[in-house]
Design a protein around this motif. Sequence first.
Motif, short mmCIF file in Angstrom:
data_model
loop_
_atom_site.label_atom_id
_atom_site.label_comp_id
_atom_site.label_asym_id
_atom_site.label_seq_id
_atom_site.Cartn_x
_atom_site.Cartn_y
_atom_site.Cartn_z
N GLN A 1 0.85 -1.19 0.00
CA GLN A 1 0.00 0.00 0.00
C GLN A 1 0.88 1.24 0.00
O GLN A 1 1.89 1.30 0.71
N VAL A 2 0.50 2.22 -0.82
CA VAL A 2 1.22 3.49 -0.91
C VAL A 2 0.21 4.62 -0.73
O VAL A 2 -0.84 4.62 -1.36
N GLN A 3 0.54 5.56 0.11
CA GLN A 3 -0.29 6.76 0.29
C GLN A 3 0.42 7.94 -0.38
O GLN A 3 1.61 8.12 -0.20
N LEU A 4 -0.35 8.71 -1.13
CA LEU A 4 0.20 9.85 -1.88
C LEU A 4 -0.55 11.12 -1.50
O LEU A 4 -1.79 11.12 -1.46
N VAL A 5 0.21 12.19 -1.25
CA VAL A 5 -0.39 13.47 -0.91
C VAL A 5 0.23 14.55 -1.77
O VAL A 5 1.44 14.81 -1.68
N GLU A 6 -0.62 15.19 -2.59
CA GLU A 6 -0.15 16.27 -3.45
C GLU A 6 -0.24 17.61 -2.72
O GLU A 6 -1.08 17.80 -1.84
N SER A 7 0.62 18.54 -3.13
CA SER A 7 0.57 19.90 -2.62
C SER A 7 1.16 20.84 -3.66
O SER A 7 1.80 20.38 -4.62
N GLY A 8 0.94 22.13 -3.45
CA GLY A 8 1.56 23.13 -4.32
C GLY A 8 0.64 23.78 -5.32
O GLY A 8 1.05 24.68 -6.06
N CYS A 22 4.46 15.69 -4.61
CA CYS A 22 3.67 14.52 -4.24
C CYS A 22 4.52 13.68 -3.31
O CYS A 22 5.53 13.10 -3.73
N ALA A 23 4.12 13.64 -2.05
CA ALA A 23 4.87 12.90 -1.05
C ALA A 23 4.24 11.52 -0.88
O ALA A 23 3.02 11.39 -0.73
N ALA A 24 5.08 10.51 -0.88
CA ALA A 24 4.63 9.13 -0.78
C ALA A 24 5.02 8.53 0.56
O ALA A 24 6.08 8.82 1.10
N CYS A 95 -1.17 12.87 -8.67
CA CYS A 95 0.00 12.03 -8.86
C CYS A 95 -0.41 10.57 -8.64
O CYS A 95 -1.42 10.28 -7.98
N ALA A 96 0.38 9.68 -9.21
CA ALA A 96 0.07 8.27 -9.12
C ALA A 96 1.37 7.48 -9.25
O ALA A 96 2.36 7.97 -9.79
N VAL A 97 1.33 6.25 -8.77
CA VAL A 97 2.49 5.37 -8.88
C VAL A 97 2.06 4.04 -9.47
O VAL A 97 0.91 3.60 -9.30
N GLY A 118 -5.39 14.73 -5.24
CA GLY A 118 -5.39 15.82 -6.20
C GLY A 118 -5.18 17.19 -5.58
O GLY A 118 -5.47 17.40 -4.39
N THR A 119 -4.67 18.09 -6.39
CA THR A 119 -4.49 19.48 -5.98
C THR A 119 -4.94 20.38 -7.13
O THR A 119 -4.62 20.11 -8.29
N GLN A 120 -5.70 21.43 -6.79
CA GLN A 120 -6.28 22.28 -7.82
C GLN A 120 -5.26 23.29 -8.33
O GLN A 120 -4.60 23.98 -7.55
N VAL A 121 -5.18 23.39 -9.64
CA VAL A 121 -4.38 24.43 -10.30
C VAL A 121 -5.32 25.26 -11.17
O VAL A 121 -6.01 24.70 -12.03
N THR A 122 -5.36 26.54 -10.92
CA THR A 122 -6.21 27.44 -11.70
C THR A 122 -5.34 28.54 -12.29
O THR A 122 -4.61 29.22 -11.56
N VAL A 123 -5.42 28.69 -13.60
CA VAL A 123 -4.63 29.69 -14.31
C VAL A 123 -5.57 30.69 -14.94
O VAL A 123 -6.39 30.34 -15.79
#
Length: 125
Positions: A1-8, A22-24, A95-97, A118-123
């Motif tokens: 099992q892998v946990q992933l957390v996106e930021s930024g 993306c920290a795993a 992100c994904a592995v 997921g992390t939201q990016v708005t341009v």
Amino acid sequence: QVQLVESGGGLVQAGDSLRLSCAASGRTFSYYATGWFRQAPGKEREFVAAVTRGVYIYYEESVKGRFTISRDNAKNTVYLQMNSLKPEDTAVYYCAVARGSPRFMPRVRDEYDYWGQGTQVTVSS
């Protein structure tokens, strides 16, 4: 099992830059290929970039020359540096592995085993 957390993620103007992280945690990060996908409202989740367990990297055509994917196995983290952002880059970025051989280059959603939230990016234009 892998946990992933996106930021930024965040709200930026066209032409600006962002760096996603993306920290795993869980199983050894270096055993996996890592990738970034994005999903805009009303659209399918699409591939953005991936890096194998080794050194191979692949980008979706529309982000080539603007985005850079990298990984730091010591920190169990994968990054997506996004430069020259455009309004059409607006999306939730995931992100994904994926498990596989060192040369395995997954570019399809179903090839990935674990996903972040997921992390939201708005341009803005």
